[in-house]
Scaffold this active site. Structure first.
Site, PDB file in Angstrom:
ATOM      1  N   HIS A 172      -3.841  16.093  -0.117  1.00 54.29           N
ATOM      2  CA  HIS A 172      -4.618  14.843  -0.157  1.00 54.29           C
ATOM      3  C   HIS A 172      -5.948  15.052  -0.899  1.00 54.29           C
ATOM      4  O   HIS A 172      -7.028  14.929  -0.312  1.00 54.29           O
ATOM      5  CB  HIS A 172      -4.861  14.399   1.287  1.00 54.29           C
ATOM      6  N   GLU A 276      -2.933  12.498  -5.132  1.00 50.69           N
ATOM      7  CA  GLU A 276      -2.338  13.296  -4.058  1.00 50.69           C
ATOM      8  C   GLU A 276      -0.861  13.625  -4.340  1.00 50.69           C
ATOM      9  O   GLU A 276       0.019  12.815  -4.077  1.00 50.69           O
ATOM     10  CB  GLU A 276      -2.435  12.518  -2.744  1.00 50.69           C
TER      11      GLU A 276
HETATM   12  O1  TA6 Z   1      -3.433   8.785   1.007  1.00 44.82           O
HETATM   13  C1  TA6 Z   1      -3.749   7.455   1.210  1.00 44.82           C
HETATM   14  C2  TA6 Z   1      -3.830   7.171   2.701  1.00 44.82           C
HETATM   15  O2  TA6 Z   1      -2.573   7.253   3.311  1.00 44.82           O
HETATM   16  C3  TA6 Z   1      -4.476   5.805   2.887  1.00 44.82           C
HETATM   17  O3  TA6 Z   1      -3.545   4.856   3.362  1.00 44.82           O
HETATM   18  C4  TA6 Z   1      -5.602   6.081   3.872  1.00 44.82           C
HETATM   19  O4  TA6 Z   1      -5.147   5.937   5.193  1.00 44.82           O
HETATM   20  C5  TA6 Z   1      -5.936   7.532   3.522  1.00 44.82           C
HETATM   21  O5  TA6 Z   1      -4.680   8.140   3.362  1.00 44.82           O
HETATM   22  C6  TA6 Z   1      -6.851   8.219   4.507  1.00 44.82           C
HETATM   23  O6  TA6 Z   1      -6.153   8.488   5.697  1.00 44.82           O
HETATM   24  P1  TA6 Z   1      -6.973   9.276   6.856  1.00 44.82           P
HETATM   25  O7  TA6 Z   1      -5.988   9.465   7.977  1.00 44.82           O
HETATM   26  O8  TA6 Z   1      -7.441  10.569   6.258  1.00 44.82           O
HETATM   27  O9  TA6 Z   1      -8.153   8.382   7.200  1.00 44.82           O
END
Ligand code: TA6
Length: 301
Positions: A172, A276
């Site tokens: 991520h 990501e």
């Molecule tokens: O990668 C995108 C995502 O899935 C978004 O939908 C948002 O939720 C982001 O990840 C952040 O997620 P987190 O659980 O780290 O707040």
């Protein structure tokens, strides 16, 4: 390679000046700097680095589920993005290769450092939610490899049990940019994607390059091998993938940033872009004794 004084993180610096810093919590890369000390990753000013919650920024490791999977029996009770990013990993060691002139050719090998981190079903630092809600025997090796022009993160997920399991894997990555409104994302033309800000609608990327003009949350299946991020028309990052068929592009924009408690400053969305790489479009079945491997390389252009 040096350890922090509280043994919470590992820092490695190359002879050429580049550096990387990894928090043992989540094996989260929290800093990647070039030889001039310019930071390449975005980290929220309110990111928790004390192990109290997943790090907001850097490169959180997502395993065994991306997002939440309420209809998936094996992972439906896990927290969003799984437990790898909220477990304390073990530092397994480092390997380096200094720059050496090879007598047979004029080519110099670039200085490289590789840091290995481990997490398994037997790890003392494993998030208790894993035992409670994902009772499989597994072993993860996460490697962070730094050289002067790139950063590679790779994961090997091994099934040490007798039962097969299914997993999703994603890195991520929060890339740092100067101004999101000057960003163009190349390499997604004709890619299919699900649009998470439009009820998960299935779409195809026809306009290229992709620009970010609002909350963007898309799970792409790129047809091209590289995603390139350009700023003011100049290529800045190239992201390539090994065995990771998806790329998620995310920017929370104003309202979502406002709603995320540890996202600071609130206008910080202008300085970041999540690209990501992951295997999240389907479930990766890992038979007993087998392993799933995937990697990303971010090259500075
Ligand atoms: O990668 C995108 C995502 O899935 C978004 O939908 C948002 O939720 C982001 O990840 C952040 O997620 P987190 O659980 O780290 O707040």
């Amino acid at each position: 390679v040096t350890f922090s004084d509280d043994n919470s993180r590992v820092v490695a610096e190359l002879p050429t000046g580049e550096s990387v810093e990894v928090l043992l919590y989540g094996a989260t890369v929290i800093s990647w700097k070039d030889a001039s000390g310019n930071e390449k990753l975005w980290l929220s000013d309110a990111a928790k680095l004390d192990g109290s919650k997943a790090v907001r920024g850097g490169i959180p490791v997502v395993f065994p589920v991306f997002g939440t999977a309420p209809t998936h029996p094996q992972t439906k009770d896990l927290p969003q993005h799984g437990f790898a990013r909220t477990s304390r990993w073990e530092f397994l060691g480092k390997s380096t290769s200094e720059s050496t002139a090879d007598n047979n050719t004029s080519a110099n090998n670039e200085p490289t450092v590789k840091l290995d981190f481990g997490l398994s079903s037997g790890s003392p630092g494993l998030d208790p939610l894993a035992h409670a809600h994902w009772p499989f025997r597994f072993n993860l090796i996460y490697s962070v490899t730094l050289n002067p022009s790139s950063l590679t993160t790779s994961i090997v997920a091994t099934n040490d049990g007798a039962e097969p399991f299914e997993c999703q894997v994603l890195m991520h990555t929060y890339l740092r940019v100067n101004d999101i409104t000057a960003i163009e994302i190349h390499g997604l033309s004709n890619a299919s994607y699900t649009d998470k800000v439009d009820a998960g609608a299935a779409k195809t990327q026809t306009t290229t390059p992709l620009t970010i003009t609002g909350e963007t949350d898309r799970v792409y299946a790129p047809v091209e091998e590289a995603v390139t991020v350009a700023e003011q028309g100049r290529p800045k990052y190239r992201v390539t993938r090994d065995n990771l068929s998806n790329v998620v592009v995310w920017n929370p924009w104003t309202d979502k940033a406002q709603s995320i408690a540890d996202f600071e400053p609130k206008d910080g969305f202008k300085k970041m872009l999540c690209v990501e790489p992951g295997a999240v479009g389907s479930w990766q079945a890992v038979e007993a004794g087998d392993a799933f491997e995937g990697a990303q390389t971010i090259t500075l252009l």
